[in-house]
Design a protein around this motif. Sequence first.
Motif, PDB file in Angstrom:
ATOM      1  N   THR A 130       0.849  -1.187   0.000  1.00 50.74           N
ATOM      2  CA  THR A 130       0.000   0.000   0.000  1.00 50.74           C
ATOM      3  C   THR A 130       0.885   1.238   0.000  1.00 50.74           C
ATOM      4  OG1 THR A 130      -1.715  -1.171   1.241  1.00 50.74           O
ATOM      5  CG2 THR A 130      -1.827   1.235   1.237  1.00 50.74           C
ATOM      6  N   HIS A 131       0.603   2.144  -0.940  1.00 47.72           N
ATOM      7  CA  HIS A 131       1.353   3.397  -1.064  1.00 47.72           C
ATOM      8  C   HIS A 131       0.435   4.573  -0.776  1.00 47.72           C
ATOM      9  CE1 HIS A 131       3.685   0.676  -3.673  1.00 47.72           C
ATOM     10  NE2 HIS A 131       4.721   1.410  -3.319  1.00 47.72           N
ATOM     11  N   GLY A 132       0.958   5.538  -0.063  1.00 45.56           N
ATOM     12  CA  GLY A 132       0.290   6.822   0.111  1.00 45.56           C
ATOM     13  C   GLY A 132       0.923   7.808  -0.854  1.00 45.56           C
ATOM     14  N   VAL A 133       0.113   8.425  -1.704  1.00 43.86           N
ATOM     15  CA  VAL A 133       0.600   9.311  -2.757  1.00 43.86           C
ATOM     16  C   VAL A 133       0.012  10.703  -2.544  1.00 43.86           C
ATOM     17  CG1 VAL A 133       0.500   9.715  -5.241  1.00 43.86           C
ATOM     18  CG2 VAL A 133       0.793   7.401  -4.394  1.00 43.86           C
ATOM     19  N   ILE A 134       0.850  11.733  -2.664  1.00 45.80           N
ATOM     20  CA  ILE A 134       0.338  13.108  -2.599  1.00 45.80           C
ATOM     21  C   ILE A 134       0.425  13.724  -3.988  1.00 45.80           C
ATOM     22  CG2 ILE A 134       0.862  13.455  -0.167  1.00 45.80           C
ATOM     23  CD1 ILE A 134       3.276  15.130  -1.070  1.00 45.80           C
ATOM     24  N   PHE A 135      -0.580  14.536  -4.318  1.00 45.72           N
ATOM     25  CA  PHE A 135      -0.616  15.206  -5.613  1.00 45.72           C
ATOM     26  C   PHE A 135       0.230  16.473  -5.556  1.00 45.72           C
ATOM     27  CE2 PHE A 135      -5.106  13.350  -5.655  1.00 45.72           C
ATOM     28  CZ  PHE A 135      -4.696  12.189  -6.282  1.00 45.72           C
ATOM     29  N   LYS A 136       0.893  16.776  -6.659  1.00 42.37           N
ATOM     30  CA  LYS A 136       1.723  17.971  -6.782  1.00 42.37           C
ATOM     31  C   LYS A 136       1.150  18.861  -7.878  1.00 42.37           C
ATOM     32  CE  LYS A 136       5.302  17.094  -4.199  1.00 42.37           C
ATOM     33  NZ  LYS A 136       5.541  17.911  -3.049  1.00 42.37           N
ATOM     34  N   ASN A 137       1.161  20.152  -7.687  1.00 42.12           N
ATOM     35  CA  ASN A 137       0.741  21.122  -8.707  1.00 42.12           C
ATOM     36  C   ASN A 137      -0.623  20.797  -9.301  1.00 42.12           C
ATOM     37  OD1 ASN A 137       3.343  22.287  -8.403  1.00 42.12           O
ATOM     38  ND2 ASN A 137       4.163  20.842  -9.879  1.00 42.12           N
ATOM     39  N   ILE A 138      -1.590  20.511  -8.456  1.00 43.24           N
ATOM     40  CA  ILE A 138      -2.920  20.123  -8.924  1.00 43.24           C
ATOM     41  C   ILE A 138      -3.719  21.363  -9.334  1.00 43.24           C
ATOM     42  CG2 ILE A 138      -3.780  20.007  -6.552  1.00 43.24           C
ATOM     43  CD1 ILE A 138      -5.664  17.761  -7.459  1.00 43.24           C
ATOM     44  N   GLN A 139      -4.307  21.292 -10.513  1.00 39.88           N
ATOM     45  CA  GLN A 139      -5.123  22.390 -11.014  1.00 39.88           C
ATOM     46  C   GLN A 139      -6.420  22.488 -10.226  1.00 39.88           C
ATOM     47  OE1 GLN A 139      -5.867  21.720 -15.154  1.00 39.88           O
ATOM     48  NE2 GLN A 139      -3.706  21.799 -15.709  1.00 39.88           N
ATOM     49  N   PHE A 140      -6.959  23.699 -10.152  1.00 37.22           N
ATOM     50  CA  PHE A 140      -8.193  23.914  -9.407  1.00 37.22           C
ATOM     51  C   PHE A 140      -9.339  23.066  -9.963  1.00 37.22           C
ATOM     52  CE2 PHE A 140     -12.192  26.135  -8.572  1.00 37.22           C
ATOM     53  CZ  PHE A 140     -12.171  26.101  -7.194  1.00 37.22           C
ATOM     54  N   SER A 141      -9.403  22.917 -11.286  1.00 39.02           N
ATOM     55  CA  SER A 141     -10.486  22.127 -11.892  1.00 39.02           C
ATOM     56  C   SER A 141     -10.422  20.668 -11.452  1.00 39.02           C
ATOM     57  CB  SER A 141     -10.438  22.215 -13.416  1.00 39.02           C
ATOM     58  OG  SER A 141      -9.194  21.742 -13.899  1.00 39.02           O
ATOM     59  N   HIS A 142      -9.213  20.124 -11.297  1.00 41.47           N
ATOM     60  CA  HIS A 142      -9.066  18.750 -10.822  1.00 41.47           C
ATOM     61  C   HIS A 142      -9.425  18.647  -9.342  1.00 41.47           C
ATOM     62  CE1 HIS A 142      -6.119  18.135 -14.340  1.00 41.47           C
ATOM     63  NE2 HIS A 142      -7.318  17.707 -14.678  1.00 41.47           N
ATOM     64  N   LYS A 143      -9.031  19.642  -8.555  1.00 44.47           N
ATOM     65  CA  LYS A 143      -9.411  19.659  -7.140  1.00 44.47           C
ATOM     66  C   LYS A 143     -10.925  19.651  -6.994  1.00 44.47           C
ATOM     67  CE  LYS A 143      -5.636  22.019  -4.811  1.00 44.47           C
ATOM     68  NZ  LYS A 143      -5.282  23.146  -3.956  1.00 44.47           N
ATOM     69  N   ARG A 144     -11.588  20.441  -7.839  1.00 39.51           N
ATOM     70  CA  ARG A 144     -13.044  20.535  -7.773  1.00 39.51           C
ATOM     71  C   ARG A 144     -13.700  19.199  -8.115  1.00 39.51           C
ATOM     72  NH1 ARG A 144     -15.743  25.202 -11.144  1.00 39.51           N
ATOM     73  NH2 ARG A 144     -13.683  24.895 -11.956  1.00 39.51           N
ATOM     74  N   LEU A 145     -13.178  18.485  -9.129  1.00 41.21           N
ATOM     75  CA  LEU A 145     -13.718  17.174  -9.492  1.00 41.21           C
ATOM     76  C   LEU A 145     -13.569  16.184  -8.338  1.00 41.21           C
ATOM     77  CD1 LEU A 145     -12.410  16.708 -13.152  1.00 41.21           C
ATOM     78  CD2 LEU A 145     -14.781  17.089 -12.423  1.00 41.21           C
ATOM     79  N   ILE A 146     -12.397  16.178  -7.722  1.00 43.52           N
ATOM     80  CA  ILE A 146     -12.144  15.263  -6.604  1.00 43.52           C
ATOM     81  C   ILE A 146     -13.014  15.647  -5.412  1.00 43.52           C
ATOM     82  CG2 ILE A 146     -10.423  14.460  -4.942  1.00 43.52           C
ATOM     83  CD1 ILE A 146      -8.330  14.848  -7.230  1.00 43.52           C
ATOM     84  N   ARG A 147     -13.106  16.940  -5.115  1.00 41.96           N
ATOM     85  CA  ARG A 147     -13.929  17.414  -3.997  1.00 41.96           C
ATOM     86  C   ARG A 147     -15.392  17.027  -4.199  1.00 41.96           C
ATOM     87  NH1 ARG A 147     -13.612  23.203  -4.082  1.00 41.96           N
ATOM     88  NH2 ARG A 147     -11.454  22.872  -3.479  1.00 41.96           N
ATOM     89  N   SER A 148     -15.882  17.155  -5.414  1.00 41.93           N
ATOM     90  CA  SER A 148     -17.277  16.790  -5.710  1.00 41.93           C
ATOM     91  C   SER A 148     -17.502  15.302  -5.482  1.00 41.93           C
ATOM     92  CB  SER A 148     -17.635  17.140  -7.151  1.00 41.93           C
ATOM     93  OG  SER A 148     -17.636  18.519  -7.331  1.00 41.93           O
ATOM     94  N   TYR A 149     -16.542  14.473  -5.914  1.00 44.13           N
ATOM     95  CA  TYR A 149     -16.674  13.029  -5.705  1.00 44.13           C
ATOM     96  C   TYR A 149     -16.657  12.685  -4.219  1.00 44.13           C
ATOM     97  CZ  TYR A 149     -15.618   8.109  -5.432  1.00 44.13           C
ATOM     98  OH  TYR A 149     -15.646   6.775  -5.092  1.00 44.13           O
ATOM     99  N   VAL A 150     -15.724  13.262  -3.480  1.00 44.95           N
ATOM    100  CA  VAL A 150     -15.603  12.954  -2.047  1.00 44.95           C
ATOM    101  C   VAL A 150     -16.858  13.388  -1.283  1.00 44.95           C
ATOM    102  CG1 VAL A 150     -14.313  13.522   0.067  1.00 44.95           C
ATOM    103  CG2 VAL A 150     -13.084  13.011  -2.054  1.00 44.95           C
ATOM    104  N   SER A 151     -17.420  14.514  -1.642  1.00 44.96           N
ATOM    105  CA  SER A 151     -18.565  15.020  -0.891  1.00 44.96           C
ATOM    106  C   SER A 151     -19.893  14.413  -1.327  1.00 44.96           C
ATOM    107  CB  SER A 151     -18.649  16.545  -1.002  1.00 44.96           C
ATOM    108  OG  SER A 151     -18.873  16.921  -2.349  1.00 44.96           O
ATOM    109  N   ASP A 152     -19.974  13.770  -2.492  1.00 43.60           N
ATOM    110  CA  ASP A 152     -21.209  13.172  -2.992  1.00 43.60           C
ATOM    111  C   ASP A 152     -21.370  11.774  -2.422  1.00 43.60           C
ATOM    112  OD1 ASP A 152     -23.454  12.363  -4.317  1.00 43.60           O
ATOM    113  OD2 ASP A 152     -22.612  12.549  -6.330  1.00 43.60           O
ATOM    114  N   ARG A 153     -22.040  11.669  -1.321  1.00 46.85           N
ATOM    115  CA  ARG A 153     -22.238  10.377  -0.638  1.00 46.85           C
ATOM    116  C   ARG A 153     -23.290   9.500  -1.302  1.00 46.85           C
ATOM    117  NH1 ARG A 153     -17.724   9.498   2.046  1.00 46.85           N
ATOM    118  NH2 ARG A 153     -17.179  11.290   3.257  1.00 46.85           N
ATOM    119  N   ASN A 154     -24.066  10.055  -2.261  1.00 44.70           N
ATOM    120  CA  ASN A 154     -25.088   9.273  -2.949  1.00 44.70           C
ATOM    121  C   ASN A 154     -24.520   8.439  -4.075  1.00 44.70           C
ATOM    122  OD1 ASN A 154     -27.167  10.367  -1.366  1.00 44.70           O
ATOM    123  ND2 ASN A 154     -27.253  12.175  -2.667  1.00 44.70           N
TER     124      ASN A 154
END
Length: 118
Positions: free
Chosen positions: A92-116
């Motif tokens: 198991t590897h823990g990976v951190i993102f580097k230089n992430i664009q705001f649009s990608h952050k928003r996509l990930i944030r939407s997925y994480v917050s959408d519990r449905n």
Amino acid sequence: MTNDSRFEDKYKTRRKFPRREMHRLVGILCRGKYLMFSSVEIGEGGMSIQSKYVLDKTSPIVVTFQIPGSGFVSLQAEVRSTQKKDSESFVTHGVIFKNIQFSHKRLIRSYVSDRNRV
């Protein structure tokens, strides 16, 4: 409920962003080799992945994956942790993102917050 340290998430208190389970194939480009890993969880700051391969912590990597319900994302990343338990056949590897664009952050944030969404 017992306090069993085998199941304790020692990184939970240090994370800046919440994470959510995500079980998808993830492509990893490392030192000119392209390998497939399985994702475990994802958040705006990074993700956990599993495979039989061990990634070098000193080499930069490129992570490519699809966010469920969205498009493909390709991000520069860094391996932050590597863990293999004796009873498991994978790493198991823990990976951190580097230089992430705001649009990608928003996509990930939407997925994480959408519990449905499953």
